[in-house]
Design an enzyme around this catalytic site. Structure first.
Site, mmCIF file in Angstrom:
data_model
loop_
_atom_site.group_PDB
_atom_site.id
_atom_site.type_symbol
_atom_site.label_atom_id
_atom_site.label_comp_id
_atom_site.label_asym_id
_atom_site.label_seq_id
_atom_site.Cartn_x
_atom_site.Cartn_y
_atom_site.Cartn_z
ATOM 1 N N MET A 222 -10.159 1.991 -26.490
ATOM 2 C CA MET A 222 -11.255 1.593 -27.373
ATOM 3 C C MET A 222 -12.614 2.018 -26.816
ATOM 4 O O MET A 222 -13.504 2.426 -27.566
ATOM 5 C CB MET A 222 -11.194 0.073 -27.572
ATOM 6 C CG MET A 222 -12.051 -0.440 -28.709
ATOM 7 S SD MET A 222 -11.825 0.454 -30.241
ATOM 8 C CE MET A 222 -10.512 -0.480 -30.987
ATOM 9 N N CYS A 223 -12.784 1.966 -25.467
ATOM 10 C CA CYS A 223 -14.100 2.304 -24.901
ATOM 11 C C CYS A 223 -14.439 3.768 -25.161
ATOM 12 O O CYS A 223 -15.584 4.128 -25.413
ATOM 13 C CB CYS A 223 -14.137 1.970 -23.424
ATOM 14 S SG CYS A 223 -12.827 2.736 -22.474
ATOM 15 N N THR A 224 -13.402 4.616 -25.138
ATOM 16 C CA THR A 224 -13.622 6.038 -25.419
ATOM 17 C C THR A 224 -14.077 6.215 -26.861
ATOM 18 O O THR A 224 -15.045 6.927 -27.148
ATOM 19 C CB THR A 224 -12.308 6.835 -25.208
ATOM 20 O OG1 THR A 224 -11.814 6.535 -23.919
ATOM 21 C CG2 THR A 224 -12.533 8.313 -25.361
#
Ligand SMILES: [Zn+2]
Length: 449
Positions: A222-224
């Site tokens: 998700m952070c990407t």
């Protein structure tokens, strides 16, 4: 060449009897004589072939890449009573490998066209189509079959089918009645990889026993997606996962539909904007659709190999002439070619086939949201939109239900309440319904201090 007086048998339109001299010689060679690979209990006879031709009833789930191959393979092996279930209509992109369909069939139900083709091409074969979702057919329908063979591209549908066959099992004094077992042959392909497996529900590893073999469907962290996209796919995922639910471009309750061109167009445009922001190139309409629908290119040869393996297993089990695959075959021709088989083991506490309610360990101060997250994220459960109900003081209480908007709204506040605040106690039974199974699953709540 057929004489003009003689009926043409191979091009359809055949009116008279369905048999001709030597028609089943290729099958008789396997059923009417013993050989080094026949089952130890096998006795050659002419009855097996009669059973295949007249009595044995097979259900094929899916009339797509695998389904077309399966129907052809089964029909040529002597199976004359076949039903096929498929909810899709034919798209022009199917025509390169789903060889029972022609350009004129685009827009028609796959099940109907596949059945018509086989019935007209193979005299005596009766394929009955069902243009439906598997979930729209009930247990009385599924019970009529000797063997069910799946050529699906969806894990959820596979699990539902697995759950249906488990629900048909009859236990007498805790002992499984073998007459209630309907073998499930499952084929799956992904590009140049595939597998075929034989499941005897209640006896051998079921789909859910080996759920960890299926990778979770979300591929990017998700952070990407949220803050450091590098690939065009990351940009599309950003729009799909984060932007769509925030903007709700087609109204509050409209979920993103990969088959709706307006939806894909919207995602495509926003993805282009996102990509431009990060100097990423390569976002196309086609890629957008691929990412949204999670399309992995289908390979005709892989489908042919896997469907042939599945049809062979159906033949082995229906005729009892050969020992079936035990129980999982892997095929891979990404780089060279190899195949191997292994015995997938039953999981003692399988949530689908173990017959024991699963324990859920949570603190009484945990919030209901945490339980919901666990049901979705646990590798062995992988539920999609679980609905949780329980009984408090003899009354049924819905703790959370997502699929009906009004109930979702009413039960949403429960998610931020603790289990204790909701009145749940040690040993409390929670009933969970989900699209991955036709049965309600029972869990027992165990409080950790
Ligand atoms: Zn299982």
């Amino acid at each position: 060449m057929a004489d003009s007086d003689e009926p043409m048998v191979v091009d359809g339109g055949y009116g008279g009897t369905c048999e001709w001299q030597g028609r089943w010689n290729h099958v008789k060679k396997l059923l009417e004589r013993a050989g080094p690979f026949t089952h130890p209990d096998f006795e050659p006879s002419t009855e097996s072939l009669q059973f295949l031709l007249e009595t044995c009833k097979i259900l094929v789930i899916g009339a797509g890449g695998l389904g077309c191959e399966l129907l052809k393979g089964l029909a040529f092996s002597g199976f004359c009573n076949i039903h096929v279930v498929d909810m899709d209509i034919i798209d022009v992109s199917n025509l390169n490998r789903q060889f029972l369909f022609r350009t004129k069939d685009v827009g028609r139900p796959k099940a109907d066209v596949a059945a018509d083709f086989i019935n007209s091409r193979i005299p005596g074969c009766r394929v009955v189509p069902h243009f439906k979702k598997i979930q729209d057919l009930d247990e009385i329908f599924y019970k009529q079959f000797h063997i069910i063979v799946c050529g699906l591209d969806s894990v959820v549908a596979r699990r539902w089918m697995n759950g249906m066959l488990l629900s048909l099992l009859v236990y007498k004094d805790g002992v499984l009645d073998p007459g209630s077992i309907i073998p499930l042959i499952d084929g799956g392909t992904e590009g140049f990889k595939g597998n075929a497996r034989v499941i005897l529900p209640g006896m051998s590893a079921c789909i859910d026993c080996t759920l960890e073999l299926y990778p979770p469907q979300i591929n990017f962290p998700m952070c990407t997606i949220a803050s450091m996209p590098r690939l065009p796919e990351h940009c599309i995922e950003y729009v799909r996962v984060l932007l769509w639910p925030k903007v709700r471009p087609f109204g509050d309750s409209v979920v993103l539909d990969g088959d709706d061109p307006e939806h894909i167009q919207w995602v495509h445009q926003r993805s282009l904007e996102r990509a431009a922001e990060f100097n990423i190139t390569g976002v196309t309409y086609r890629l957008t659709q691929g990412v949204v629908k999670r399309i992995i290119p289908a390979v005709a040869s892989t489908n042919a190999v896997i469907a042939a393996a599945c049809a062979t297993e159906v033949f082995k089990i229906a005729s009892s002439a050969f020992i079936p695959l035990n129980n999982y075959m892997v095929f891979n021709d990404v780089d060279g070619l190899y195949t191997y088989t292994f015995e997938a083991e039953r999981k003692e506490n399988c949530s689908a086939c173990s017959q024991v309610p699963l324990d859920l360990f949570f603190s009484s101060s945990s919030k209901l949201q945490k339980v919901l997250d666990y049901l979705i994220e646990s590798a062995s459960l992988q539920m999609k939109s679980p609905a949780i109900t329980t009984t408090i003081d003899g009354k049924n209480k819905t703790l959370y239900l997502q699929s009906v908007a009004s109930i979702e709204q009413r039960t949403r506040p429960n998610l931020s309440k603790t289990l204790k605040e909701l009145g749940l106690t040690e040993g409390q039974e929670l009933a969970v319904a989900d699209i991955t199974t036709p049965q309600t699953m029972l869990f027992r709540l165990c409080f950790t201090s």
